[in-house]
Design an enzyme around this catalytic site. Structure first.
Site, PDB file in Angstrom:
ATOM      1  N   ASP A  25      -9.056 -23.302 -39.964  1.00 37.02           N
ATOM      2  CA  ASP A  25      -9.322 -22.453 -40.933  1.00 37.02           C
ATOM      3  C   ASP A  25      -7.931 -22.823 -41.804  1.00 37.02           C
ATOM      4  OD1 ASP A  25      -9.828 -19.910 -42.038  1.00 37.02           O
ATOM      5  OD2 ASP A  25      -8.319 -19.188 -41.208  1.00 37.02           O
ATOM      6  N   GLU A  86     -13.450 -24.648 -42.936  1.00 36.26           N
ATOM      7  CA  GLU A  86     -13.880 -23.593 -43.747  1.00 36.26           C
ATOM      8  C   GLU A  86     -14.110 -24.384 -45.128  1.00 36.26           C
ATOM      9  OE1 GLU A  86     -12.078 -19.859 -45.967  1.00 36.26           O
ATOM     10  OE2 GLU A  86     -12.530 -19.311 -43.651  1.00 36.26           O
ATOM     11  N   ASP A 159      -6.126 -15.768 -38.413  1.00 39.24           N
ATOM     12  CA  ASP A 159      -6.331 -17.108 -38.663  1.00 39.24           C
ATOM     13  C   ASP A 159      -6.958 -17.938 -37.321  1.00 39.24           C
ATOM     14  OD1 ASP A 159      -4.700 -17.171 -41.602  1.00 39.24           O
ATOM     15  OD2 ASP A 159      -3.782 -16.072 -39.926  1.00 39.24           O
TER      16      ASP A 159
END
Length: 238
Positions: A25, A86, A159
């Protein structure tokens, strides 16, 4: 300055053998890192999870180096079969999205340098895969990640949970290994919970969870309309 990774429950040496996916992430201040193994179709187990950090007081090049070192250390230690990152979208906060995109690039290059396949997933794809709802909030994602991986406590900060969600999404989307390892995992592994948290499969004997069925339905609908599932807005301030 060095990036720090905070380990959470999960011993890589004790996991059922399967396909390992590392979720990244991306963020310049906090970069979530979470790895899972997948076997038996939808059997997922946590391997490790943490957060690499850098200080906003440092020059950006030193911050990127610190995050890059942390990502490479995780890749060398865990040797994953795939890396899920991501997919970054532009937003009004240009400085934030720039740092996020830079870190995403670091992860992609580090994985490719090692011959590890990379998958990119939008926030809405990840949310739909894990919760069955592409517009789910961060707390809902964290709750479902905790249930799916049968964790004693929720991964923090968000996160870290998002990194695990990325890994789970990619693992379910691309599938596990087959053979004896899958059979062993099916007998003794932790089965993913549905979006109701029951752990049961989908109606009609499908091997997919309700969340996975919803995700596939969303993707099929998007394909019919000629567009992808609309991405959720990334969090500002990473």
């Amino acid at each position: 300055m060095t990036a720090t990774a905070v380990p959470r429950p999960g011993d890589p040496g004790s996991q059922v053998r399967g396909r390992t996916v590392l979720g990244v992430d991306p963020g310049l201040t906090r970069c979530g890192l979470g790895a899972v193994t997948v076997t038996g179709g939808r059997v997922v187990r946590i391997v490790d999870v943490g957060v690499a950090t850098s200080s906003p007081d440092e020059p950006v090049e030193r911050r990127l180096l610190a995050i890059a070192d942390a990502i490479e250390a995780w890749l060398d230690r865990l040797r994953p079969d795939a890396v899920a990152v991501e997919r970054v979208f532009a937003q009004s906060n240009v400085s934030t999205v720039t740092g996020t995109a830079q870190v995403a690039g670091l992860a992609m290059v580090a994985a490719t340098r090692r011959g590890i396949p990379v998958g990119l997933h939008t926030p809405s794809e990840v949310k739909a895969a894990v919760t069955g709802n592409g517009r789910a909030g961060k707390e809902q994602v964290t709750t479902m990640v905790t249930r799916v991986l049968a964790l004693a406590e929720a991964p923090r900060p968000a996160d870290a949970a998002d990194a695990l969600a990325l890994a789970i999404c990619h693992a379910w989307r691309t599938g596990p290994i087959s053979g004896a390892a899958a059979a062993a995992a099916a007998a003794g592994g932790v089965r993913a919970a549905s979006d109701a948290g029951t752990g049961a499969g989908s109606p009609g004997g499908s091997s997919l969870t309700a969340a996975q069925e919803a995700w596939r339905g969303a993707e099929a609908s998007a394909r019919r309309s000629g567009r992808r599932v609309a991405p959720a807005r990334p969090t500002v301030g990473r």
